[in-house]
Write an enzyme that holds these catalytic residues in place. Structure first.
Site, short mmCIF file in Angstrom:
data_model
loop_
_atom_site.label_atom_id
_atom_site.label_comp_id
_atom_site.label_asym_id
_atom_site.label_seq_id
_atom_site.Cartn_x
_atom_site.Cartn_y
_atom_site.Cartn_z
N LYS A 71 34.54 63.44 7.02
CA LYS A 71 35.70 62.79 7.63
C LYS A 71 35.92 63.30 9.05
CE LYS A 71 39.01 66.18 5.78
NZ LYS A 71 40.23 66.38 4.98
N GLY A 72 36.82 62.65 9.77
CA GLY A 72 37.24 63.10 11.09
C GLY A 72 36.13 63.22 12.11
N ARG A 110 32.15 69.88 1.11
CA ARG A 110 32.35 70.80 -0.01
C ARG A 110 32.62 70.06 -1.31
NH1 ARG A 110 38.27 73.50 1.36
NH2 ARG A 110 39.44 71.56 1.57
N ASP A 140 30.21 74.40 0.84
CA ASP A 140 31.57 74.90 1.02
C ASP A 140 31.46 76.15 1.87
OD1 ASP A 140 34.08 75.99 0.93
OD2 ASP A 140 34.30 75.90 -1.25
N ASN A 143 31.64 72.37 12.27
CA ASN A 143 32.83 71.56 12.44
C ASN A 143 33.88 71.80 11.36
OD1 ASN A 143 34.42 68.95 13.14
ND2 ASN A 143 33.73 68.61 11.04
N SER A 163 39.04 76.05 19.32
CA SER A 163 40.35 75.62 19.77
C SER A 163 40.86 76.50 20.89
CB SER A 163 41.35 75.66 18.60
OG SER A 163 42.67 75.42 19.05
N TYR A 210 45.37 80.14 12.03
CA TYR A 210 44.35 79.28 12.62
C TYR A 210 43.92 79.83 13.99
CZ TYR A 210 42.17 74.95 14.36
OH TYR A 210 41.30 74.01 14.86
N LYS A 212 40.14 81.23 15.17
CA LYS A 212 39.39 80.69 16.31
C LYS A 212 39.17 81.76 17.37
CE LYS A 212 38.93 76.56 14.62
NZ LYS A 212 37.61 76.06 14.18
N THR A 242 43.20 63.37 13.57
CA THR A 242 42.45 63.70 12.36
C THR A 242 43.44 64.02 11.24
OG1 THR A 242 42.38 66.08 12.85
CG2 THR A 242 40.57 64.72 13.73
#
Length: 301
Positions: A31-32, A53, A80, A108, A162, A217, A221, A250
């Site tokens: 996805k995304g 995953r 995963d 990703n 990020s 998060y 990163k 997303t």
């Protein structure tokens, strides 16, 4: 240091150094941005390994892409990245199917449990396992399987990161100075992550100077960027760069954003497919709202 107003021109991708024999792996490809990148790689003629995953979601993504006439360029393997055993099995499966022929790895896959305007550290360990340890362990497991670089082809890693992992987001001065050191080692990066998880467990994280926005998060990163810088220095036959896709529409952003996943993926593809003569290493590319900019990982982190 301010970011340079520079981004490689997509026209560089017209310098076609790849073929169907070129093998790319995209994690979180169901996805995304991951899905869009798998599609673009396949349309450009590479052989692409889509990973997910969840088996059923991975198969559904594969079938969706096959419906676009891309079946001859697509493969699916379960992965995963938060599970070291899954990473080990993936590396074995890849080797059995392709041998030591990996050319491109795009890390990703990632998670965040934060609302856009909220902040929680409740799932900090899961975030670290997925966003930092996952890419790190996967790279280490796949290092023997990267194709030996030649003058016409250079193996490469692109870590989706990020700007939240920028050093200036870290309020702890001593920790920031440690990360800025040129001789930074793996043990220090992992030590930072363990210290953060310890501060979360004891409830001290806010007072210890960690980032205040999407904290877990951001730290994941921050660690990934630091590891990428270190890896770029150590690996002479491998190009290692980071890319921040910015505020992208997303699932992580609940569908909100300044641009689509397709747009972010097109820029990621440009970076991943730069011809060897234009391919840097140890750089952090940033997609902002109005422009694309980049700066070296060393100055950005």
């Amino acid at each position: 240091m301010e970011a340079e107003h520079y981004f490689p021109s997509p026209s560089l991708c017209s310098t076609r150094w790849w073929s169907k024999e070129t093998v790319a792996v995209v994690t979180g490809g169901n996805k995304g941005i991951g899905y869009a990148l798998v599609k673009q790689f396949a349309e450009l003629g590479l052989s692409v390994v889509l990973t997910a995953r969840d088996y059923h979601k991975g198969q559904a993504a594969l079938q969706s892409l096959q419906a676009h006439g891309l079946a001859n360029h697509l493969h699916f393997l379960l992965l995963d990245v938060s599970d070291p055993l899954s990473i080990k099995h993936f590396a074995s499966s890849f080797q059995a199917k392709f041998g030591p022929t990996l050319d491109i790895l795009v890390n990703n896959a990632g998670v965040s449990f934060n609302e856009l305007d909220g902040n929680t550290v409740e799932y900090a360990k899961t975030v670290m396992d997925t966003n930092f340890y996952g890419p790190k362990l996967l790279i280490e497991a796949l290092l023997p399987l990267f194709r030996c670089s030649s003058s016409s082809s250079v193996s490469r890693v692109l870590n989706i990161s990020s700007r939240l992992g920028s050093l200036h987001k870290l309020r702890n001065k001593k920790m920031r100075e440690m990360l800025e050191r040129g001789e930074l080692g793996e043990e220090e990066i992992e030590g930072m992550v363990k210290r953060f998880l310890g501060d979360v467990k004891s409830g001290r994280w806010e007072n210890e100077g960690w980032p205040l926005q999407w904290t877990d998060y951001a730290v994941s990163k921050l660690a990934l960027n630091a590891y990428s810088r270190l890896l770029a220095k150590k690996q002479t036959r491998l190009s290692v760069n980071c890319f921040c896709p910015g505020f992208t529409q997303t699932a992580m952003t609940r569908g909100k954003g300044a641009h689509t996943a397709d747009h972010a993926a097109s820029l990621a593809a440009t970076l991943a497919l730069l011809p060897p003569s234009h391919l840097p290493t140890g750089r952090f590319f940033l997609l902002s709202r109005n422009t694309t900019t980049t700066t070296t990982i060393t100055s950005k982190l």
